[in-house]
Design a protein around this motif. Structure first.
Motif, PDB file in Angstrom:
ATOM      1  N   GLY A  75       0.829  -1.213   0.000  1.00  0.00           N
ATOM      2  CA  GLY A  75       0.000   0.000   0.000  1.00  0.00           C
ATOM      3  C   GLY A  75       0.859   1.257   0.000  1.00  0.00           C
ATOM      4  N   LYS A  76       1.913   1.239   0.826  1.00  0.00           N
ATOM      5  CA  LYS A  76       2.847   2.383   0.859  1.00  0.00           C
ATOM      6  C   LYS A  76       3.585   2.502  -0.472  1.00  0.00           C
ATOM      7  N   GLN A  77       3.968   1.340  -1.036  1.00  0.00           N
ATOM      8  CA  GLN A  77       4.674   1.352  -2.336  1.00  0.00           C
ATOM      9  C   GLN A  77       3.767   1.892  -3.442  1.00  0.00           C
ATOM     10  N   VAL A  78       2.482   1.557  -3.380  1.00  0.00           N
ATOM     11  CA  VAL A  78       1.539   2.033  -4.400  1.00  0.00           C
ATOM     12  C   VAL A  78       1.557   3.561  -4.438  1.00  0.00           C
ATOM     13  N   VAL A  79       1.493   4.155  -3.258  1.00  0.00           N
ATOM     14  CA  VAL A  79       1.492   5.617  -3.165  1.00  0.00           C
ATOM     15  C   VAL A  79       2.795   6.176  -3.752  1.00  0.00           C
ATOM     16  N   ALA A  80       3.929   5.577  -3.373  1.00  0.00           N
ATOM     17  CA  ALA A  80       5.228   6.024  -3.894  1.00  0.00           C
ATOM     18  C   ALA A  80       5.327   5.785  -5.403  1.00  0.00           C
ATOM     19  N   ASN A  81       4.816   4.661  -5.863  1.00  0.00           N
ATOM     20  CA  ASN A  81       4.885   4.329  -7.295  1.00  0.00           C
ATOM     21  C   ASN A  81       4.070   5.307  -8.144  1.00  0.00           C
TER      22      ASN A  81
END
Ligand SMILES: [Zn+2]
Length: 290
Positions: A75-81
């Motif tokens: 979920g955190k990676q999605v935001v960063a991606n």
């Protein structure tokens, strides 16, 4: 989830690190939630998930749509991606989900934090479990499977459409793996042609699921059969799913990068996946109902 992580009747004794809802055992279980470089699949469609636990971004002229959140790490990676791709995560207006298992739903709350104004759409059965942070699943019980809750803003039914900025997603309730498992279809342009994209929820029968007279949840066996028939009825030209391993995400990405613009156009791969998953379901049904 991978078959070898569960005993058929044993207690759930797996590490989250090998929890993969694969339809068939992978030779080497992989974590699934490591960071993975985001990339463009087709016009306005991007992969923004982890190494196996997927998430997709659709861009529209009125904001962004995200399908699935992975676990909390993804979920955190999605935001960063989303940011890496040059878009503003705060512009996510629509969030949808395939199913309530933690490897697809635990990260939804992270996306909501980045875009507090978004609307979250989920099926009645799975949405209730996501609203309870993973509690209420008939099979995956205990703290290992629980996560930060997110209450759906809108409950979707089979055939409902969710639209934003000229992009329309259609929800198809394809139960079995979970009762409210949702497959999403939408048009996407790849190599100059509009095609049907199909994000398949999951077709796998988890080891320990009961089929036939006794079921993990009432109606599960019939739900699987209905779901297989539905998937077969679809063009499924651009086949994606809740796990990258279901559709060979990494190999297709490599082919795309080596110049095959339509690497993700794979109706035959979609049919083959459904064939394999249905055969596995039939074998398990026969085993339990001799
Ligand atoms: Zn699952």
């Amino acid at each position: 989830m991978n078959r070898r992580t569960f005993g058929i009747h044993g207690t759930v004794a797996l590490s989250a690190a090998v929890f993969v809802c694969a339809a068939h055992a992978q030779p080497k279980p992989e974590v699934g939630n490591e960071p993975f470089a985001p990339f463009k699949i087709g016009e306005g469609l991007y992969y923004v998930g982890g190494t196996d636990w997927t998430s997709y971004l659709l861009t529209t002229k009125e904001g962004l749509i995200v399908i699935d959140g992975g676990d909390a790490a993804v979920g955190k990676q999605v935001v960063a991606n989303i940011r890496t791709l040059g878009f503003d995560p705060a512009k996510v207006k629509v969030l949808v989900n395939t199913h309530e298992h933690f490897d697809h739903a635990a990260g939804l709350a992270e996306i909501k934090k980045a875009a507090p104004g978004l609307k979250f759409y989920a099926s009645a059965a799975d949405g209730a479990i996501i609203a309870a942070g993973g509690k209420g699943d008939p099979f995956l019980t205990g703290p290992r499977f629980e996560y930060e809750p997110l209450k759906p803003d809108v409950t979707i039914k089979d055939g409902d459409k969710v639209s934003l900025g000229g992009v329309t997603l259609t929800a198809h309730i394809t139960g079995g793996h979970t009762k409210g498992c949702t497959t999403w279809t939408f048009p996407v342009t790849i190599a100059g042609k509009v095609r049907q994209a199909l994000d398949l929820c999951s077709a796998s029968v988890l080891p320990g699921y009961k089929l036939g007279k006794t079921e993990t949840y009432p109606g599960q066996t019939a739900d699987y059969r209905k779901s297989f028939a539905f998937w077969r009825s679809q063009p499924c030209e651009v086949f994606v799913a809740s796990h990258g391993g279901f559709y060979g995400m990494k190999a297709k990405k490599a082919a795309l990068e080596s110049g095959k613009a339509d690497a993700f156009v794979d109706p035959a791969g979609c049919k083959a996946f459904v064939d394999r998953a249905e055969a596995a379901f039939q074998a398990e049904f026969k085993k339990q109902n001799p």
